[in-house]
Every structure is written in structure tokens, then in C-alpha cells.
Design a protein around this motif. Structure first.
Motif, PDB file in Angstrom:
ATOM      1  N   GLY A 214       0.789  -1.223   0.000  1.00 26.37           N
ATOM      2  CA  GLY A 214       0.000   0.000   0.000  1.00 26.37           C
ATOM      3  C   GLY A 214       0.818   1.269   0.000  1.00 26.37           C
ATOM      4  N   ALA A 215       2.148   1.178   0.128  1.00 28.63           N
ATOM      5  CA  ALA A 215       2.997   2.359   0.128  1.00 28.63           C
ATOM      6  C   ALA A 215       3.259   2.833  -1.293  1.00 28.63           C
ATOM      7  N   TYR A 216       3.889   3.990  -1.397  1.00 29.77           N
ATOM      8  CA  TYR A 216       4.180   4.572  -2.717  1.00 29.77           C
ATOM      9  C   TYR A 216       5.143   3.684  -3.485  1.00 29.77           C
ATOM     10  N   ASP A 217       4.825   3.451  -4.753  1.00 28.49           N
ATOM     11  CA  ASP A 217       5.628   2.569  -5.592  1.00 28.49           C
ATOM     12  C   ASP A 217       6.460   3.412  -6.556  1.00 28.49           C
ATOM     13  N   PHE A 218       7.675   3.770  -6.122  1.00 27.98           N
ATOM     14  CA  PHE A 218       8.545   4.564  -6.986  1.00 27.98           C
ATOM     15  C   PHE A 218       9.043   3.747  -8.168  1.00 27.98           C
ATOM     16  N   SER A 219       9.215   2.439  -7.996  1.00 26.80           N
ATOM     17  CA  SER A 219       9.709   1.610  -9.093  1.00 26.80           C
ATOM     18  C   SER A 219       8.755   1.653 -10.282  1.00 26.80           C
ATOM     19  N   ARG A 220       7.447   1.705 -10.030  1.00 27.07           N
ATOM     20  CA  ARG A 220       6.474   1.795 -11.123  1.00 27.07           C
ATOM     21  C   ARG A 220       6.559   3.153 -11.809  1.00 27.07           C
ATOM     22  N   ALA A 221       6.668   4.225 -11.004  1.00 21.74           N
ATOM     23  CA  ALA A 221       6.794   5.557 -11.595  1.00 21.74           C
ATOM     24  C   ALA A 221       8.065   5.674 -12.421  1.00 21.74           C
ATOM     25  N   ALA A 222       9.174   5.108 -11.917  1.00 23.04           N
ATOM     26  CA  ALA A 222      10.443   5.170 -12.645  1.00 23.04           C
ATOM     27  C   ALA A 222      10.364   4.380 -13.946  1.00 23.04           C
ATOM     28  N   TRP A 223       9.640   3.261 -13.939  1.00 23.50           N
ATOM     29  CA  TRP A 223       9.501   2.437 -15.143  1.00 23.50           C
ATOM     30  C   TRP A 223       8.898   3.248 -16.281  1.00 23.50           C
ATOM     31  N   PHE A 224       7.833   3.987 -15.989  1.00 19.80           N
ATOM     32  CA  PHE A 224       7.160   4.745 -17.039  1.00 19.80           C
ATOM     33  C   PHE A 224       7.871   6.058 -17.355  1.00 19.80           C
ATOM     34  N   LYS A 225       8.782   6.486 -16.489  1.00 19.47           N
ATOM     35  CA  LYS A 225       9.621   7.646 -16.804  1.00 19.47           C
ATOM     36  C   LYS A 225      10.890   7.245 -17.540  1.00 19.47           C
ATOM     37  N   GLY A 226      11.106   5.940 -17.675  1.00 14.86           N
ATOM     38  CA  GLY A 226      12.291   5.461 -18.372  1.00 14.86           C
ATOM     39  C   GLY A 226      13.547   5.488 -17.535  1.00 14.86           C
ATOM     40  N   LEU A 227      13.437   5.571 -16.210  1.00 17.31           N
ATOM     41  CA  LEU A 227      14.598   5.637 -15.324  1.00 17.31           C
ATOM     42  C   LEU A 227      15.048   4.231 -14.948  1.00 17.31           C
ATOM     43  N   SER A 228      16.324   3.944 -15.187  1.00 14.38           N
ATOM     44  CA  SER A 228      16.875   2.643 -14.827  1.00 14.38           C
ATOM     45  C   SER A 228      17.457   2.629 -13.422  1.00 14.38           C
ATOM     46  N   ALA A 229      17.820   3.792 -12.908  1.00 16.04           N
ATOM     47  CA  ALA A 229      18.438   3.851 -11.580  1.00 16.04           C
ATOM     48  C   ALA A 229      18.362   5.275 -11.057  1.00 16.04           C
ATOM     49  N   THR A 230      18.504   5.412  -9.760  1.00 16.01           N
ATOM     50  CA  THR A 230      18.612   6.712  -9.110  1.00 16.01           C
ATOM     51  C   THR A 230      19.794   6.662  -8.158  1.00 16.01           C
ATOM     52  N   GLY A 231      20.301   7.821  -7.811  1.00 18.48           N
ATOM     53  CA  GLY A 231      21.439   7.812  -6.896  1.00 18.48           C
ATOM     54  C   GLY A 231      21.938   9.211  -6.619  1.00 18.48           C
TER      55      GLY A 231
END
Length: 735
Positions: A214-231
Motif C-alpha cells: 500500500g505504500a508509494y511505488d517509486f519503481s512503477r513511476a520510474a519504469w514509465f519515466k524510463g529511469l533505470s536507476a537513481t542515486g
């Protein structure tokens, strides 16, 4: 079997009754005939209902399209997505084949074909979108030196950093990747702009999945933004190649934000920059939290209110000024010309503020209103809202599952449905009355509208954020007119006067109006009971709220009141839903225990606000968490904490690991034998066998975070909502 007793007609029987008596000799035929008659009767009634209900069918097609998108997110396997499209196609073909030429099924046939077609289209569109833009996440954390080109630059002085979106090539595979890197302001340098090529050392992480169910899913948002990694960047950044072509819009946006902040200091300047350019990087966390808890966050993000205000101002100014020139007024249709000028102003403002999806969505809706006005049609209609929503979802179908899309369209639908209802039309109808009475009536309607919007948004806010501002309607009664009719016009006038160096007095007035807005936010947020926290809302309960709200908004007449039924059921289920007893993060390091008093018990006193806030939100609790080591009912050593809780008359013994130091195997096995649940952020030996659950890294790598209800021995996991979507990296998805 023949009985030898003939069917003897009884005197007075009709031909139909005698035929019924013949059919009744076969029980199977009798049941089939009655079923067909029942289905036929239901079909007749439903077809008449669709034909005479007088509702607008267009919005329901957008609902069906949205349902197809939601189904894709809910279903976790490719065969399920294909099956959903196949079932919808079969339903459409069946309706066309079976009901072709039947005038008593015209409405029903059209409804089934249309709904099934757009539902299948929704599944296909989001599936195609995912395949096109989805970026494979990094397989593991790593530190490396990258050679990259800057795609976007986002200055965030309130957080002492600059955020860069970089394009690079993976050193191992040679594939193009897009990453997001935070650069400390101390390491920022001249020339780090869009288009520049740089070399830097970075620590990269795969986009994080939800910490808890139920928490925020950043991995899904990153998928549709085309982001492979953050740092984050480590050390100095080397500029290899300066930008060859300056991004005009991005540079203009930054210069405008800097100019605004140079004329207004502090919080007022940060919010003024956000209103003028969409740059929210200078807004402090304290002001962000106050605006959120007061229900005023929507004033900070460039969306419907701001775009509509700009377009409305441009439209009114254009039509008034053009009317002063008889040559133009007598030859051209002024509403059409003014609408074109307003549309250009809206598009320009949208581009200037970053052209984010919410802004584009608002611009599309506002332009549709302008088109309706220029054609002499009703501008505020549910069909207009449906067309705007369909267009946005066709381009960005992933926006459906985000809170921004849901809140924006829920608010607009609530406003349009309310003001199109006959009682409200009668209440707002022009009449002979004093200025004070007319103003009071409109102020009351503004308050009612605010309350309706708050009620419409409450389930959405609770589902996504697990908290809702209780006094938001009252704060918005002042906040919306203040921003729309004072702050934004003053900022625009000040920028215009700055051309000749006369903007200082207007900047002062704009600052005072924004100081008042910030004061209202902090005052509202600090009131007792201003924020209501609730635990996770299940998908079923949320769906009931959505069904009830859409039914109330889209139907006409008394039948719309049936929408209160699913809403009432959802409310009772949600209010009676207890919070989870145990919350376990996906890495096993963070554990929350509820039900042991008014405060949340946590395994570690973490400095991470992200972990703490997630645990508090999912538990539906406020305040400062209490570490288990400081709790009198817990027994903690350097390596483990043990705790016994009572639920429904049953004692649960819980053992939680605090360190990764080596522990004597026999002692650990004995401790596990005495425990019902064992939780660890490492792999435990097979000799550790608790009575009910062993949540170590071996299990958590497959399930992700867990929420556990001890009363009914129910476990929810992050993986249950992930399926086989590309952004989920659980071990189960890799197989």
C-alpha cells in the motif's frame, strides 16, 4: 418415461395455458424455459432503462477505457492481459451476433459492443505503453564512473541539491540508460545544463519498490519515466563538453524563478516562483507539510486552477480590448478570436512551467472549454471532462493510477456534477436581490462546493497518502480566491512592471498575499484534529468508493442515488478495518508493531524519515515512534529483541534481529523454537524453525514488505500487487 396418463385439457384453459401444460411434462425443459423468460425480461427492462434514463453515454466510455487500464495494472501475467482482451472481444462479437436486427436490444447491443471495445483498447494501450517506454531497472546497487549527457536539470535549493536526469550507456551491455542523480549544491558548477556532457562518480540504486503493502511505488513511476536507476553524485563533476544549444524553455523557467525569488524572500518568494514558473524546489518541507495538511497543496502544483486562471484572464482581456476596435468587432467573431488568444496563453504557460502531465491535462480541458464557448455550447459538461480524460489517458495511460490524475478529475467531476444538478441551478439562478444577498449566496455555494470536493477527494487521499486534511474545505474558501484573484494577478502585474523597473510596490503586495496564504495553511494544519490518519485502504474498498462516486456523478434522476449504496458499504468496511499488527519492510530492517498503546513500536530508531513516515502512514498513527529497546514490554539484547503480544486471546511471541553478527546456531534454533514469528534482515539457517512465520531475507526477497494481521492470521505482501510487471524485481518475478 411414459406414465400412461394423457394430458387432458381442462375446461376453461387457454391455448397458452395448455401449451404450458405440455411443456411442464419435462422438468428440464420447464427450467430452461423459465430461465430464458427471466433473462429476456431482464434484458427488456435493462434495454428500456438505457433508452429512457437520459444519461450521457460518452463519459461511461471513458470509464470503460479507464477500467481496461486498471485491469492491466491489477492483473499480473501476460496471459491474463491477453485473456482480458479476448473476453472483451468475444463479448462484443456475441452481442453483435445474437442481438443483430433486434430492435428490443438496440441500446443493450450498442452498450455491450462499445464498452467491451474501449475496455480492450484500454488494456492494449497501457500494455503497449509499458513495452515502449519501460526501462529495465539496474540489477544491483553499484558505484561507478559514468560518462553521460544532461537531459534535465531541476534546482532544489530547499533540499540543498540539484537533480539531474542523465543519458548514458551501460558499460557492460552497451545499452542506453536514463538515470536520476542528486548533486549537492556544493558540487554544482557552471555549465551543468541541458545538453552538456559530463563525467562523474555516482552511487546508483535500482528504483525502490514499495517499502510496505500500500505504500508509494517509486519503481512503477520510474519504469514509465524510463529511469533505470537513481542515486547521488560522489565528488566533483567534470565537464567534458559544454552544451551546444541552450534549452530555451528550461533556461527561461530557471531565470524567471530566480527573478521572482530575488524580489520576494523566504516562503513567499518560493511559492511565487512556483506559481510563476512551476519551480517548487525552493519550498521548504515545513511549508509543504502545512499546505498538504490544510488541503491547499493543489495551489502549489501548476494544474487546473492556475491554467484556467491564466486562460480566463487572457480571454477576458482579449474580448474586452478587441471590442474597443469597431473594425475588428464588426468583422470578426470576438469569442472565437478571444478563445484563440486564451488558448495560446494557456499553451505558453503550460510550456513555461515544464509541461508536466497535470499541467498538460489542465490545458487540454481548458482549451475544450474555450472551444465550447466559441461554438456557443455549454462549456462545463461531463462530456467535456470525459473527452479531456480520454485524451490524456490515450497519451499517458499510466497516469490513471497516480493520485494527481485521480484527484484532478475527481474534483472537476464533482464540481460539474454539482453545478449541473437542478437544485444548484435553481439556487444560483439570477434574481432581483441586494448585492449583500447575492454575495452571501455565492459564498455559501463556494463553501458547499469545497465540501463536496473534499468528500469526493477523501477516499483518493486516504488510499494514496493514508491521511486527509479535515478542514480543507474551509481553508480553500479563502485560499482559492486569494490565489486566483490576488496573488497570481499581482505576480503577473509585477513581472509586467519590472520591464520598466516599477514592479517593487506590486511585489510587496504579492508577498503580503502569499504570507496570508502561508499563514492560513499553518493555522489550519495546527488545529486539533486537522489531519486524520488511517491505515491502508484495500483495493476492493477503494473500488467501491469509485463506483459509488461515478454512479452519483454520471447518472441522472433518482437512479443516481443508488451510488450511495457502494459508498456506504465501503465506508463501513473501511472504518471497521483494523490496522496491521506487524509491519515489516522489504529489507527486514524496519519493523513496526501496533496495538501496544497509542504509539507505534519500532525495531530501530532510524534516522530515515522515509522509513519512519512509511511505518506511521501504514499503521494509521501519528506522533514519534518508540524504539523497542525503550519499551518496557520488550526484551532486547545487542543482537535480538523479543516481544509477546496478545491478540484475540492468543499470545504471539515475536523474535526480531537487530544485528548481523554471528550467533551461536544452537542458541538461535532454541530461540526460534520458542517463537511464533521470527524477523531478520539476513538469511537465517534452516535450523531456525518458528511455529508460524520466518520472515528472513530468503522470504522477503520473494515477497517484499509484509503487513500482518494476527487476529485472523492474514499476511499481505508487496508481491501480491506486483505480478509479473517489468518494474518488480522480486525473486518470484525473476523465475
Amino acid at each position: 418415461m411414459a406414465t400412461g396418463i394423457p394430458n387432458v385439457p381442462i375446461e376453461g384453459d387457454t391455448a397458452d395455458e395448455r401449451q404450458d401444460a405440455d411443456v411442464s411434462t419435462n422438468a428440464a425443459v420447464q427450467r430452461q424455459w423459465r430461465s430464458e423468460r427471466l433473462l429476456s425480461s431482464f434484458g427488456d427492462r435493462f434495454d428500456r432503462f438505457l433508452g429512457h434514463s437520459g444519461f450521457d453515454k460518452g463519459p461511461w466510455l471513458t470509464v470503460a477505457f479507464s477500467t481496461g487500464i486498471a485491469a492491466w495494472f491489477s492483473l499480473g501475467r501476460q496471459w491474463q492481459w491477453s485473456a482480458a482482451i479476448g473476453v472483451a472481444a468475444i463479448a462484443a462479437i456475441w452481442a453483435l451476433a445474437v442481438w443483430r436486427g433486434r430492435e428490443d436490444r438496440t441500446e443493450l447491443r450498442q452498450a455491450v459492443i462499445a464498452v467491451a471495445t474501449v475496455f480492450a483498447l484500454g488494456v492494449a494501450v497501457i500494455w503497449l505503453r509499458s513495452e515502449i517506454v519501460g526501462a529495465e531497472p539496474l540489477d544491483r546497487p553499484q558505484v561507478s564512473i559514468v560518462d553521460a549527457r544532461i537531459l534535465e536539470r531541476d534546482e532544489q535549493p530547499a533540499r540543498d541539491r540539484v537533480r539531474l536526469i542523465l543519458a548514458m550507456r551501460n558499460a557492460d551491455t552497451g545499452t542506453a540508460q536514463k538515470i536520476r542523480v542528486n548533486v549537492p549544491i556544493a558540487n554544482d558548477a557552471a555549465g551543468l545544463e541541458e545538453g552538456a556532457r559530463i563525467r562523474l562518480r555516482v552511487r546508483l540504486m535500482p528504483p525502490a519498490p514499495p517499502m510496505l503493502p500500500g505504500a508509494y511505488d517509486f519503481s512503477r513511476a520510474a519504469w514509465f519515466k524510463g529511469l533505470s536507476a537513481t542515486g547521488s553524485a560522489l565528488g566533483e563533476i567534470e565537464l567534458l563538453e559544454p552544451t551546444q544549444k541552450t534549452e530555451l524553455l528550461a533556461e527561461t523557467q530557471r531565470r524567471l524563478a530566480a527573478h521572482v525569488r530575488s524580489n520576494l524572500d523566504g516562503s513567499a518568494g518560493a511559492i511565487a516562483a512556483a506559481l510563476a514558473s512551476g519551480d517548487r524546489g525552493a519550498i521548504s518541507d515545513a511549508d509543504e507539510d502545512a499546505m498538504r495538511d490544510a488541503g491547499l497543496t493543489h495551489l502549489l502544483s501548476i494544474s487546473g486552477l492556475h491554467v484556467s486562471a491564466v486562460i480566463a484572464a487572457a480571454y477576458l482581456l482579449a474580448i474586452k480590448l478587441l471590442a474597443l476596435f469597431p473594425y475588428i468587432a464588426l468583422r470578426w467573431r470576438l469569442p472565437v478570436v478571444a478563445a484563440a488568444i486564451g488558448a495560446l496563453a494557456g499553451v505558453g504557460y503550460t510550456l513555461l512551467t515544464g509541461a508536466e502531465v497535470p499541467t498538460v491535462r489542465s490545458c487540454i480541458g481548458a482549451i475544450l472549454v474555450l472551444i465550447a464557448l466559441s461554438l456557443g455550447r455549454e462549456p462545463l459538461s461531463l462530456r467535456m471532462v470525459a473527452v479531456a480524460a480520454f485524451f490524456v489517458l490515450l497519451l499517458w495511460p499510466e497516469a490513471l493510477v497516480g493520485p494527481s490524475f485521480q484527484m484532478s478529475f475527481a474534483a472537476v467531476i464533482a464540481i460539474v456534477a454539482l453545478h449541473n444538478s437542478q437544485p444548484v441551478k435553481d439556487f444560483l439562478a439570477p434574481r432581483e436581490e441586494s448585492w449583500l444577498t447575492r454575495t452571501s449566496r455565492r459564498t455559501l455555494m463556494l463553501l458547499i462546493t469545497g465540501l463536496v470536493i473534499e468528500i469526493a477527494l477523501m477516499p483518493i487521499v486516504l488510499f494514496h497518502f493514508h491521511r486527509a486534511g479535515v478542514y480543507g474545505a474551509f481553508a480553500n474558501v479563502i485560499g482559492i480566491p486569494l490565489t486566483t484573484f490576488a496573488s497570481m494577478p499581482l505576480i503577473a502585474l509585477a513581472l509586467l512592471l519590472d520591464i520598466v523597473g516599477l514592479g517593487a510596490p506590486v511585489w510587496w503586495l504579492a508577498g503580503k498575499s502569499l504570507d496570508l496564504l502561508i499563514g492560513i495553511a499553518h493555522f489550519t494544519a495546527e488545529q486539533p484534529g486537522a489531519v486524520k490518519l488511517m491505515p491502508e485502504m484495500s483495493g476492493m474498498i477503494y473500488a467501491l468508493f469509485l463506483i459509488g462516486g461515478l454512479w452519483l456523478a454520471l447518472w441522472r434522476g433518482p437512479v443516481r442515488l443508488a451510488g450511495f449504496i457502494p459508498s456506504a458499504i465501503a465506508t463501513m468496511l473501511f472504518v471497521g478495518q483494523p490496522p496491521p499488527d506487524l509491519l515489516i519492510s522489504g529489507d527486514g530492517r524496519h519493523v513496526g508493531v501496533t496495538g501496544e498503546g497509542d504509539q507505534l513500536l519500532v525495531l530501530r530508531d532510524s534516522r530515515s524519515t522515509y522509513a519512519r513516515d512509511n511505518l506511521l502512514e501504514q499503521a494509521g498513527m501519528d506522533g514519534v515512534p518508540v524504539p523497542l529497546a525503550d519499551w518496557k514490554g520488550a526484551n532486547c539484547s545487542r543482537d535480538f529483541c523479543s516481544l509477546t503480544v496478545e491478540r484475540q486471546g492468543k499470545s504471539w511471541h515475536i523474535l526480531m534481529a537487530r544485528s548481523r553478527d554471528r550467533v551461536e546456531a544452537l542458541a538461535l534454533a532454541a530461540a526460534c523454537d520458542r517463537s511464533d514469528i521470527v524477523i531478520a534482515d539476513r538469511y537465517l539457517p534452516r535450523s531456525c524453525k518458528p511455529r508460524w512465520l520466518k520472515a528472513d531475507r530468503r522470504l522477503l526477497d520473494q515477497t517484499g514488505g509484509l503487513s500482518i494481521h494476527l487476529s485472523d492470521e492474514r499476511i499481505q505482501s508487496v508481491s501480491q500487487s506486483m505480478g509479473n510487471h517489468g518494474w518488480w524485481r522480486g525473486e518470484e518475478a525473476k523465475r
